[in-house]
Scaffold this motif. Structure first.
Motif, short mmCIF file in Angstrom:
data_model
loop_
_atom_site.label_atom_id
_atom_site.label_comp_id
_atom_site.label_asym_id
_atom_site.label_seq_id
_atom_site.Cartn_x
_atom_site.Cartn_y
_atom_site.Cartn_z
N GLY A 1 0.84 -1.19 0.00
CA GLY A 1 0.00 0.00 0.00
C GLY A 1 0.87 1.23 0.00
N LEU A 2 0.25 2.39 -0.09
CA LEU A 2 1.01 3.63 -0.07
C LEU A 2 1.31 4.04 1.35
CD1 LEU A 2 -0.86 5.71 -2.77
CD2 LEU A 2 1.13 4.27 -3.03
N GLN A 3 2.49 4.62 1.54
CA GLN A 3 2.86 5.09 2.85
C GLN A 3 2.11 6.37 3.16
OE1 GLN A 3 7.02 5.58 2.35
NE2 GLN A 3 7.48 3.41 2.43
N TYR B 1 0.03 7.90 -15.15
CA TYR B 1 -1.18 8.52 -14.63
C TYR B 1 -1.04 8.69 -13.12
CZ TYR B 1 -2.91 3.71 -13.51
OH TYR B 1 -3.07 2.42 -13.05
N THR B 2 -1.79 9.65 -12.61
CA THR B 2 -1.86 9.86 -11.18
C THR B 2 -2.81 8.84 -10.58
OG1 THR B 2 -1.37 12.22 -11.31
CG2 THR B 2 -2.59 11.48 -9.39
N ILE B 3 -2.34 8.14 -9.57
CA ILE B 3 -3.17 7.12 -8.93
C ILE B 3 -4.26 7.76 -8.07
CG2 ILE B 3 -3.16 5.27 -7.21
CD1 ILE B 3 -0.37 4.51 -8.33
N GLY B 4 -3.91 8.82 -7.39
CA GLY B 4 -4.89 9.52 -6.58
C GLY B 4 -5.52 8.62 -5.54
N SER B 5 -6.85 8.68 -5.46
CA SER B 5 -7.59 7.91 -4.46
C SER B 5 -8.13 6.60 -5.02
CB SER B 5 -8.76 8.74 -3.95
OG SER B 5 -8.38 10.06 -3.66
N SER B 6 -7.73 6.24 -6.23
CA SER B 6 -8.34 5.10 -6.91
C SER B 6 -7.65 3.78 -6.55
CB SER B 6 -8.30 5.30 -8.43
OG SER B 6 -8.73 4.13 -9.09
N VAL B 7 -8.36 2.94 -5.83
CA VAL B 7 -7.84 1.62 -5.49
C VAL B 7 -7.64 0.80 -6.75
CG1 VAL B 7 -8.33 -0.54 -4.27
CG2 VAL B 7 -8.92 1.66 -3.22
N ASP B 8 -8.60 0.88 -7.68
CA ASP B 8 -8.51 0.11 -8.92
C ASP B 8 -7.26 0.51 -9.72
OD1 ASP B 8 -9.66 -1.71 -11.00
OD2 ASP B 8 -9.75 0.17 -12.13
N ALA C 1 -12.05 8.97 4.29
CA ALA C 1 -10.62 8.63 4.30
C ALA C 1 -10.41 7.12 4.32
CB ALA C 1 -9.94 9.29 5.49
N LYS C 2 -11.13 6.45 5.21
CA LYS C 2 -10.94 5.00 5.33
C LYS C 2 -11.63 4.25 4.20
CE LYS C 2 -10.41 5.30 10.35
NZ LYS C 2 -11.01 5.02 11.67
N GLY C 3 -12.81 4.73 3.81
CA GLY C 3 -13.55 4.04 2.76
C GLY C 3 -12.89 4.13 1.41
N ILE C 4 -12.25 5.26 1.13
CA ILE C 4 -11.65 5.46 -0.20
C ILE C 4 -10.18 5.10 -0.20
CG2 ILE C 4 -11.11 7.21 -1.95
CD1 ILE C 4 -13.71 8.63 -1.12
N LEU C 5 -9.45 5.51 0.85
CA LEU C 5 -8.00 5.28 0.86
C LEU C 5 -7.59 4.02 1.62
CD1 LEU C 5 -6.58 8.86 1.57
CD2 LEU C 5 -6.87 7.72 -0.62
N GLY C 6 -8.54 3.44 2.36
CA GLY C 6 -8.20 2.29 3.21
C GLY C 6 -7.38 1.21 2.54
N PRO C 7 -7.76 0.76 1.33
CA PRO C 7 -6.97 -0.28 0.66
C PRO C 7 -5.62 0.20 0.14
CG PRO C 7 -9.24 -0.22 -0.14
CD PRO C 7 -9.02 1.04 0.63
N ILE C 8 -5.40 1.53 0.13
CA ILE C 8 -4.15 2.07 -0.41
C ILE C 8 -3.22 2.55 0.68
CG2 ILE C 8 -3.17 3.77 -2.01
CD1 ILE C 8 -5.85 4.01 -3.36
#
Length: 563
Positions: free
Chosen positions: A34-36, A280-287, A340-347
């Motif tokens: 995941g991202l730091q 591309y910018t990954i941003g908040s996209s888990v996919d 924050a957790k719902g969108i970034l949680g997997p990252i």
């Protein structure tokens, strides 16, 4: 003045003002899958596959994705400060100062020999121009370019549709110095972040005429002065290409061409895999994060992010949220931790909400000032009842009118859609009906955000190296100019603190004044920061001097491909 850039909730805004972007924003790479998270230790870093200029292969085309083409090539015009716009302009228009990898502001030697504070009181800044610097029409850089830009942006002529006046409104006069290449700027009020001014710098020909300022550069830039020049602007194909300018006096670009092309957020991963784009910018996209990790020949490059996604509220009389007490009650029903957790949680491990409008997490000035609107659904219900919005069935009503809030978002943007659904679900729990109005990214800012055509709107702010002055136009309430205060929310007290902060030359005192203003901004229900966007980019492995730049400004002449 460096406005903040914006990004649609996945777009973005920038300098003199903050940059805008649609929701998603910039992000950076993986740690243990995941991202730091952003922390103090991570500041002053980048991940760009750094190579000496001599080792970069000569030639090649860099294929660069955008959310949208510029609405106006004049970055200082109201429709100008988008992150995507800044990407292109940085290759063709002068920026007198730039940030290095540690965020330190340095002069751009291609345009300046020096820029110094030559008197603290009255404040005087003296610029010495690089004698080689010339506009593409053959005109040498001059003190008159500075003077015309100051007069266009200082707010005295209301016919100029500007994105911000910060800093320029504090200047008394601009004069020719002792030599032809010397510019002397004298201030009537102290302005601490003066290095943000005249970046970008435009020629006198743009700023001296109101109509030309507002409309003359709407479809194309008329004059440039950078390592690249415009080759093609194709509104049908939604692309802009730039090629090296043979008249450039500085370090020659390694690339033969940069092609900026509009690519829908949902199509980024497929476009990278097919070779249609190079990053591309990954941003908040888990996919997009997971797709990048599994893509051959692609690296995820990580550095601290400098943007955040948020929800802006509309306080104008025409909006249902004109009532400050209603805005605050609605804000308390929205928990940033859910986003924050719902969108970034997997990252991002332990993703946290953002509690400050000016300073990002991981910076020394960061303080969580969000207590006035701390998430509390029961308090939200009580306050809504007290305001006369009583629950009738599924939703609340007052005087026969249902509490409907129109949330404008960017269509076809997965993060915008996710934020919209989370907002709708949370507010439904307290009896507020959210009507999602998804609009095309091409007109999202020009027709909706900039014009105040929303009750609530989601997009991203991208921080500049000047966090205080670049933010002033967002929170300063000026009846004569919206600047970037799209929700028309503020107060005389906030204005006073922002004026004092921008005039304070002592760093510690300036930070304290800004945090005082931030507390009042939370109380006003101006906008709700959700989370700081990670800074990672999915990048073709052969790209060098390119990737996740962190807080730094890219060097367009050094980026290219491995030899």
């Amino acid at each position: 003045m460096n406005r903040r850039r914006w990004t649609g909730i996945a777009a973005s805004v920038t300098a003199g003002a903050l940059l805008l972007s649609a929701c998603g924003g910039d992000t950076d790479g993986p740690g243990d899958g995941g991202l730091q998270g952003t922390d103090q230790a991570s500041q002053g870093s980048w991940a760009i596959n750094e190579k000496p200029y001599a080792e970069v292969k000569q030639g090649g085309e860099l294929k660069w994705p955008l959310d949208a083409l510029p609405d106006n090539w004049n970055y200082n015009q109201l429709n100008g400060p988008l992150v995507d716009h800044d990407y292109i302009l940085s290759s063709i228009i002068p920026k007198l100062h730039k940030a290095d990898k540690a965020g330190k502001i340095v002069i751009n030697k291609d345009y300046l020999e020096s820029a110094e504070l030559t008197s603290p009181d009255p404040q005087v800044v003296t610029y010495k121009l690089n004698p080689a610097a010339k506009w593409s029409d053959g005109t040498a850089f001059s003190w008159e370019d500075f003077d015309a830009q100051f007069k266009a942006l200082n707010g005295t002529n209301k016919e100029y549709s500007v994105s911000g006046t910060t800093g320029y409104e504090d200047i008394e006069k601009v004069e020719k110095g002792a030599a032809d290449n010397e510019v002397v700027v004298t201030f009537k009020n102290k302005f601490a972040e003066w290095t943000s001014l005249f970046s970008p710098l435009y020629p006198k020909s743009l700023n001296s005429d109101v109509k030309n300022f507002n409309e003359g550069w709407a479809t194309e830039p008329k004059v440039t002065a950078g390592p690249f020049k415009i080759e093609t602007i194709d509104q049908t194909a939604k692309l802009v290409s730039v090629v090296p300018d043979a008249n450039w006096w500085g370090q020659k670009p390694k690339l033969d061409k940069i092609t900026f092309r509009v690519v829908e957020r949902a199509a980024l991963a497929d476009s990278l895999a097919s070779g249609a784009i190079d990053w591309y910018t990954i941003g908040s996209s888990v996919d997009n994060f997971q797709r990048a990790k599994g893509m051959p020949g692609i690296e995820v490059r990580e550095a601290p992010g400098k943007s955040y996604n948020h929800l802006t509220f509309n306080g104008a009389p025409s909006s249902i949220l004109a009532d400050q007490k209603l805005r605050v009650a609605v804000t308390k029903a929205l928990d940033p931790a859910v986003y924050a957790k719902g969108i970034l949680g997997p990252i991002v491990a332990d993703a946290k909400p953002l509690g400050n409008h000016f300073f990002l997490q991981g910076t020394a000035a960061y303080v969580d000032n969000s207590a006035p609107v701390k998430a509390d659904k029961e308090a939200a219900k009580t306050e809504l009842d007290g305001l006369g919005w009583k629950l009738e069935g599924e939703f609340r009503k007052k005087d026969g009118k249902q509490l409907d809030i129109r949330l404008v978002s960017t269509a076809g943007n997965p993060i915008s859609e996710q934020i919209g659904k989370l907002t709708q679900a949370q507010l439904k729990e307290v009896g507020v009906n959210v009507v999602i109005d998804a609009q095309p990214s091409a007109t999202f800012f020009s027709d909706f955000v900039n014009t105040g055509n929303f009750d609530m709107v989601g997009f991203g702010w991208s921080q500049t190296p000047w966090p205080i002055s670049s933010s002033k136009g967002i929170y300063y309430l000026n009846p004569d100019s919206v600047n970037q205060n799209f929700g028309r929310i503020g107060s005389d007290e906030i204005n006073k603190l922002l004026d004092e902060a921008n005039a304070e030359l002592d760093d510690a005192k300036r930070t304290e004044l800004t945090n005082q203003a931030d507390k009042l901004i939370w109380e006003a229900g101006h906008h709700l920061p959700l989370y700081q966007v990670p800074g990672a980019r999915a990048t073709r492995a052969t790209l060098v001097n390119f990737g996740a730049f962190g807080v730094a400004d890219p060097d367009y002449t050094a980026m290219g491909f491995a030899g």
